[in-house]
Design a protein around this motif. Structure first.
Motif, PDB file in Angstrom:
ATOM      1  N   LEU A  54      16.333  21.336 -34.870  1.00  0.00           N
ATOM      2  CA  LEU A  54      15.791  20.138 -33.769  1.00  0.00           C
ATOM      3  C   LEU A  54      16.338  20.262 -32.086  1.00  0.00           C
ATOM      4  CD1 LEU A  54      14.566  17.270 -33.042  1.00  0.00           C
ATOM      5  CD2 LEU A  54      17.164  16.759 -33.481  1.00  0.00           C
ATOM      6  N   LYS A  55      15.136  20.376 -31.241  1.00  0.00           N
ATOM      7  CA  LYS A  55      15.584  20.150 -30.094  1.00  0.00           C
ATOM      8  C   LYS A  55      14.525  19.622 -29.118  1.00  0.00           C
ATOM      9  CE  LYS A  55      15.349  25.788 -30.137  1.00  0.00           C
ATOM     10  NZ  LYS A  55      14.541  27.069 -29.674  1.00  0.00           N
ATOM     11  N   VAL A 106      18.866  19.189 -26.087  1.00  0.00           N
ATOM     12  CA  VAL A 106      19.054  19.555 -27.748  1.00  0.00           C
ATOM     13  C   VAL A 106      18.630  20.656 -27.562  1.00  0.00           C
ATOM     14  CG1 VAL A 106      19.815  18.973 -29.871  1.00  0.00           C
ATOM     15  CG2 VAL A 106      19.143  16.649 -28.386  1.00  0.00           C
ATOM     16  N   ASP A 107      19.674  21.375 -28.215  1.00  0.00           N
ATOM     17  CA  ASP A 107      18.815  22.834 -28.340  1.00  0.00           C
ATOM     18  C   ASP A 107      18.993  23.764 -29.862  1.00  0.00           C
ATOM     19  OD1 ASP A 107      17.360  24.946 -27.043  1.00  0.00           O
ATOM     20  OD2 ASP A 107      18.936  25.766 -26.216  1.00  0.00           O
ATOM     21  N   GLY A 108      18.585  23.130 -30.765  1.00  0.00           N
ATOM     22  CA  GLY A 108      18.777  24.205 -31.871  1.00  0.00           C
ATOM     23  C   GLY A 108      19.781  23.083 -32.764  1.00  0.00           C
ATOM     24  N   VAL A 109      19.617  22.201 -33.701  1.00  0.00           N
ATOM     25  CA  VAL A 109      21.190  21.330 -34.119  1.00  0.00           C
ATOM     26  C   VAL A 109      20.413  21.123 -35.875  1.00  0.00           C
ATOM     27  CG1 VAL A 109      22.082  20.365 -32.412  1.00  0.00           C
ATOM     28  CG2 VAL A 109      20.156  18.972 -33.519  1.00  0.00           C
ATOM     29  N   THR A 110      21.572  21.540 -36.744  1.00  0.00           N
ATOM     30  CA  THR A 110      20.693  21.280 -37.772  1.00  0.00           C
ATOM     31  C   THR A 110      21.459  20.835 -38.427  1.00  0.00           C
ATOM     32  OG1 THR A 110      19.151  23.741 -38.301  1.00  0.00           O
ATOM     33  CG2 THR A 110      20.200  22.351 -39.870  1.00  0.00           C
ATOM     34  N   PHE A 111      21.840  19.531 -39.369  1.00  0.00           N
ATOM     35  CA  PHE A 111      22.645  18.942 -40.566  1.00  0.00           C
ATOM     36  C   PHE A 111      22.302  17.855 -41.048  1.00  0.00           C
ATOM     37  CE2 PHE A 111      22.225  16.215 -36.721  1.00  0.00           C
ATOM     38  CZ  PHE A 111      22.130  15.533 -36.856  1.00  0.00           C
ATOM     39  N   ASP A 112      22.545  17.040 -42.377  1.00  0.00           N
ATOM     40  CA  ASP A 112      21.862  16.680 -43.056  1.00  0.00           C
ATOM     41  C   ASP A 112      23.241  14.861 -42.725  1.00  0.00           C
ATOM     42  OD1 ASP A 112      19.875  18.333 -44.177  1.00  0.00           O
ATOM     43  OD2 ASP A 112      21.280  18.898 -45.267  1.00  0.00           O
ATOM     44  N   ILE A 113      22.275  13.678 -43.462  1.00  0.00           N
ATOM     45  CA  ILE A 113      23.242  12.597 -43.299  1.00  0.00           C
ATOM     46  C   ILE A 113      22.913  12.115 -45.024  1.00  0.00           C
ATOM     47  CG2 ILE A 113      23.548  10.284 -42.400  1.00  0.00           C
ATOM     48  CD1 ILE A 113      22.467  11.315 -39.712  1.00  0.00           C
ATOM     49  N   PHE A 114      23.679  11.951 -45.613  1.00  0.00           N
ATOM     50  CA  PHE A 114      23.785  12.153 -47.025  1.00  0.00           C
ATOM     51  C   PHE A 114      23.886  10.266 -47.062  1.00  0.00           C
ATOM     52  CE2 PHE A 114      26.036  15.399 -46.785  1.00  0.00           C
ATOM     53  CZ  PHE A 114      24.916  16.333 -48.253  1.00  0.00           C
ATOM     54  N   THR A 115      23.322   9.796 -48.504  1.00  0.00           N
ATOM     55  CA  THR A 115      23.159   8.614 -48.611  1.00  0.00           C
ATOM     56  C   THR A 115      24.507   7.603 -48.574  1.00  0.00           C
ATOM     57  OG1 THR A 115      20.642   8.715 -49.885  1.00  0.00           O
ATOM     58  CG2 THR A 115      22.249   7.067 -49.764  1.00  0.00           C
ATOM     59  N   GLY A 116      24.328   6.530 -47.788  1.00  0.00           N
ATOM     60  CA  GLY A 116      26.150   5.668 -47.918  1.00  0.00           C
ATOM     61  C   GLY A 116      26.995   6.397 -47.353  1.00  0.00           C
ATOM     62  N   GLU A 117      26.421   7.280 -46.442  1.00  0.00           N
ATOM     63  CA  GLU A 117      27.443   8.214 -45.513  1.00  0.00           C
ATOM     64  C   GLU A 117      27.592   7.571 -44.465  1.00  0.00           C
ATOM     65  OE1 GLU A 117      28.619  11.900 -44.450  1.00  0.00           O
ATOM     66  OE2 GLU A 117      26.371  12.158 -44.731  1.00  0.00           O
ATOM     67  N   THR A 118      29.144   7.793 -43.620  1.00  0.00           N
ATOM     68  CA  THR A 118      28.896   7.807 -41.808  1.00  0.00           C
ATOM     69  C   THR A 118      29.119   8.687 -41.342  1.00  0.00           C
ATOM     70  OG1 THR A 118      29.616   5.059 -42.144  1.00  0.00           O
ATOM     71  CG2 THR A 118      30.307   6.879 -40.082  1.00  0.00           C
ATOM     72  N   GLY A 152      24.520  15.974 -25.429  1.00  0.00           N
ATOM     73  CA  GLY A 152      23.358  15.880 -25.951  1.00  0.00           C
ATOM     74  C   GLY A 152      23.700  14.603 -27.295  1.00  0.00           C
ATOM     75  N   LYS A 153      24.573  14.312 -27.068  1.00  0.00           N
ATOM     76  CA  LYS A 153      24.511  13.306 -28.377  1.00  0.00           C
ATOM     77  C   LYS A 153      23.727  12.245 -28.498  1.00  0.00           C
ATOM     78  CE  LYS A 153      28.881  11.401 -27.200  1.00  0.00           C
ATOM     79  NZ  LYS A 153      28.816  12.429 -26.226  1.00  0.00           N
ATOM     80  N   THR A 154      22.992  11.078 -27.289  1.00  0.00           N
ATOM     81  CA  THR A 154      22.307  10.434 -27.300  1.00  0.00           C
ATOM     82  C   THR A 154      21.187  10.350 -27.088  1.00  0.00           C
ATOM     83  OG1 THR A 154      23.586   8.858 -25.937  1.00  0.00           O
ATOM     84  CG2 THR A 154      21.464   8.432 -26.084  1.00  0.00           C
ATOM     85  N   THR A 155      20.418  11.844 -26.976  1.00  0.00           N
ATOM     86  CA  THR A 155      19.918  12.546 -27.444  1.00  0.00           C
ATOM     87  C   THR A 155      19.128  12.636 -28.259  1.00  0.00           C
ATOM     88  OG1 THR A 155      19.990  13.423 -24.743  1.00  0.00           O
ATOM     89  CG2 THR A 155      17.724  14.170 -26.058  1.00  0.00           C
ATOM     90  N   GLN A 159      12.382   9.286 -33.242  1.00  0.00           N
ATOM     91  CA  GLN A 159      11.245   8.877 -32.386  1.00  0.00           C
ATOM     92  C   GLN A 159      10.915   8.301 -31.592  1.00  0.00           C
ATOM     93  OE1 GLN A 159       9.495  12.021 -33.704  1.00  0.00           O
ATOM     94  NE2 GLN A 159      11.621  12.605 -34.862  1.00  0.00           N
ATOM     95  N   LEU A 160      11.562   8.339 -30.763  1.00  0.00           N
ATOM     96  CA  LEU A 160      11.884   7.814 -28.916  1.00  0.00           C
ATOM     97  C   LEU A 160      12.136   8.578 -27.752  1.00  0.00           C
ATOM     98  CD1 LEU A 160      15.121   4.689 -29.055  1.00  0.00           C
ATOM     99  CD2 LEU A 160      12.485   4.768 -30.149  1.00  0.00           C
ATOM    100  N   TYR A 161      11.845   9.743 -28.929  1.00  0.00           N
ATOM    101  CA  TYR A 161      12.546  11.082 -27.819  1.00  0.00           C
ATOM    102  C   TYR A 161      11.313  11.904 -28.604  1.00  0.00           C
ATOM    103  CZ  TYR A 161      15.406   9.299 -24.039  1.00  0.00           C
ATOM    104  OH  TYR A 161      15.513   9.066 -23.583  1.00  0.00           O
ATOM    105  N   PRO A 162       9.805  12.351 -28.192  1.00  0.00           N
ATOM    106  CA  PRO A 162       8.926  13.295 -29.444  1.00  0.00           C
ATOM    107  C   PRO A 162       9.793  14.438 -29.478  1.00  0.00           C
ATOM    108  CG  PRO A 162       8.052  13.141 -27.513  1.00  0.00           C
ATOM    109  CD  PRO A 162       9.437  11.914 -27.625  1.00  0.00           C
ATOM    110  N   PRO A 163      10.338  14.898 -30.254  1.00  0.00           N
ATOM    111  CA  PRO A 163      11.219  16.478 -30.500  1.00  0.00           C
ATOM    112  C   PRO A 163      10.560  17.998 -29.772  1.00  0.00           C
ATOM    113  CG  PRO A 163      10.576  15.836 -33.059  1.00  0.00           C
ATOM    114  CD  PRO A 163      10.024  14.615 -31.688  1.00  0.00           C
TER     115      PRO A 163
END
Length: 330
Positions: free
Chosen positions: A18-19, A39-51, A61-64, A71-75
Motif C-alpha cells: 500500500l502506498k 505511506v510508501d509500500g506497507v504489507t500486513f494482514d489483520i487476522f479475524t478477532g485480533e487487535t 503515516g499511521k493515520t494515513t 478508502q477515505l483516501y484513494p490509494p
C-alpha cells in the motif's frame, strides 16, 4: 503477509504494497513538483478477532494507513482487501455497502461529533444513511447502543458539549458499533483523554471485542497501552514498516534500532530495573516524507548505521517465527 508467518488464522484484512502519496504543487497553475510519501509500500494482514497495534512517532503515516484502508483516501498503489474483496476495485454503490462492515473511531472526540446534532441523531446517522431501521425500532437501537458503551440512554436528547471527553468518545464508539461492523480502526482513541479515563476506554474496547468478535487496528503513541490491548504490533517509521511481531516478542527482544529506541523511553514500574536501563536518545529530526533518505529511512538517526544503510533499502524479511523486520543488522 507472506506465507512464512505460519499462523493458521484467517486474515480479515489484507494490505499489500500500500502506498499513499500526496502531490506537492506550486505556482498559479498548481504544477506538480513532487510528492509527500506518507505511506510508501506497507504489507500486513489483520487476522479475524485480533487487535493489531500500529505505533510510531507523529508524521510516520499511521493515520494515513488507517484512512487509506477504509478508502477515505484513494490509494496511490497497492491493494487492500476485506474478507477477500478488493476495496479499491469496487464501484461506489458496492463500496457503500461494504462500509457497513468497517468503521472508524476518531482521535478527537471534540471534533468528530457534530455539535448541532443530538446524541440520538449522531448514533442513529449510520442506521439512517444505510436504511437499516427507522421509527421506534431506531430509537430502541440507539438506547441499546448507549447502554452498551456505559452511557445513560436518557442522555440521547443531549448535545456533545454537555459531555466530558471520555463520554464523547463513548458516543463515538456507539456510532461505530451501530451497523454491527466486523472491523474497526481505532485512530488514537485515547490520545485526547485524561490518563484516568484512558484505561476505561481501552477496557471498554476489549469488552466489546470479546462480546461481538470485533477485529481492531489500534493506532496509538502510548506503547504501554498498545501492549495492553494488542496481539501483534507494527512499528512504522517515515511511511515504512520497520518491524512487526507478536507483542511479547517485540517488547522482550526488539530487533530494529528504532523499536529499541522507542521501548527504551517507556517507563518501567521497577525502580531498580529502571536505574539499570540505558536510554537510547535519537539524534536529529525526523526527515521530510517529501524527501526521504536514500537506503534505509532510519539511517540518518540510527546509532548503529553502516555504509550499506545509506545506499540500499533493507528487505522486509522474517527474522524469527512471526517476527518481521527491515534492517541490515538482522
Amino acid at each position: 503477509m507472506p506465507s512464512e508467518l505460519g499462523i493458521q488464522r484467517d486474515a480479515l484484512v489484507r494490505v499489500d504494497g500500500l502506498k499513499k502519496h500526496f502531490p506537492i504543487t506550486r505556482g498559479l497553475l498548481r504544477k506538480k513538483v513532487g510528492d509527500v510519501k506518507a505511506v510508501d509500500g506497507v504489507t500486513f494482514d489483520i487476522f479475524t478477532g485480533e487487535t493489531l497495534g500500529l505505533v510510531g512517532e507523529s508524521g510516520c503515516g499511521k493515520t494515513t494507513v488507517g484512512r487509506t484502508i477504509l478508502q477515505l483516501y484513494p490509494p496511490t498503489a497497492g491493494a487492500v482487501s476485506l474478507d477477500g474483496v478488493d476495496l479499491a476495485s469496487l464501484k461506489p454503490g458496492d463500496l457503500r455497502r461494504m462500509r457497513r462492515r468497517m468503521q472508524m473511531i476518531f482521535q478527537d472526540p471534540y471534533a468528530s461529533l457534530n455539535p448541532r446534532m443530538s446524541v440520538h441523531d449522531i448514533v442513529a446517522a449510520p442506521l439512517k444513511i444505510h436504511g437499516v431501521m427507522r421509527g421506534k425500532e431506531l430509537d430502541a437501537r440507539v438506547a441499546e447502543l448507549l447502554t452498551l458503551v456505559g452511557l445513560n440512554a436518557n442522555f440521547a436528547n443531549r448535545y456533545p458539549h454537555e459531555f466530558s471527553g471520555g463520554q464523547r468518545q463513548r458516543i463515538g464508539i456507539a456510532r461505530a458499533l451501530a451497523l454491527q461492523p466486523d472491523f474497526i480502526i481505532c485512530d488514537e482513541p485515547i490520545a485526547a483523554l485524561d490518563v484516568s479515563i484512558q484505561s476505561q476506554v481501552v477496557n471498554l474496547l476489549k469488552e466489546l471485542q470479546e462480546r461481538f468478535g470485533l477485529t481492531y487496528l489500534f493506532i496509538a503513541h502510548d506503547l504501554s497501552m498498545v501492549r495492553h490491548i494488542s496481539d501483534r504490533v507494527i512499528v512504522m517509521y517515515l511511511g515504512k514498516i520497520v518491524e512487526l511481531a507478536r507483542k511479547d516478542a517485540l517488547y522482550r527482544e526488539p530487533l530494529h534500532p528504532y523499536t529499541q529506541a522507542l521501548l527504551s523511553a517507556v517507563p518501567v514500574p521497577d525502580p531498580a530495573f529502571e536505574r539499570q536501563r540505558t536510554r537510547i536518545v535519537l539524534e536529529g529530526d525526523l526527515p521530510s516524507p517529501a524527501d526521504p533518505p536514500a537506503g534505509c529511512r532510519f539511517c540518518t538517526r540510527c546509532p548503529q548505521a553502516m555504509a550499506i544503510c545509506h545506499e540500499t533499502e533493507p528487505a522486509y524479511k522474517v527474522a524469527a517465527p512471526d517476527h518481521w523486520v527491515a534492517c541490515h543488522l538482522v
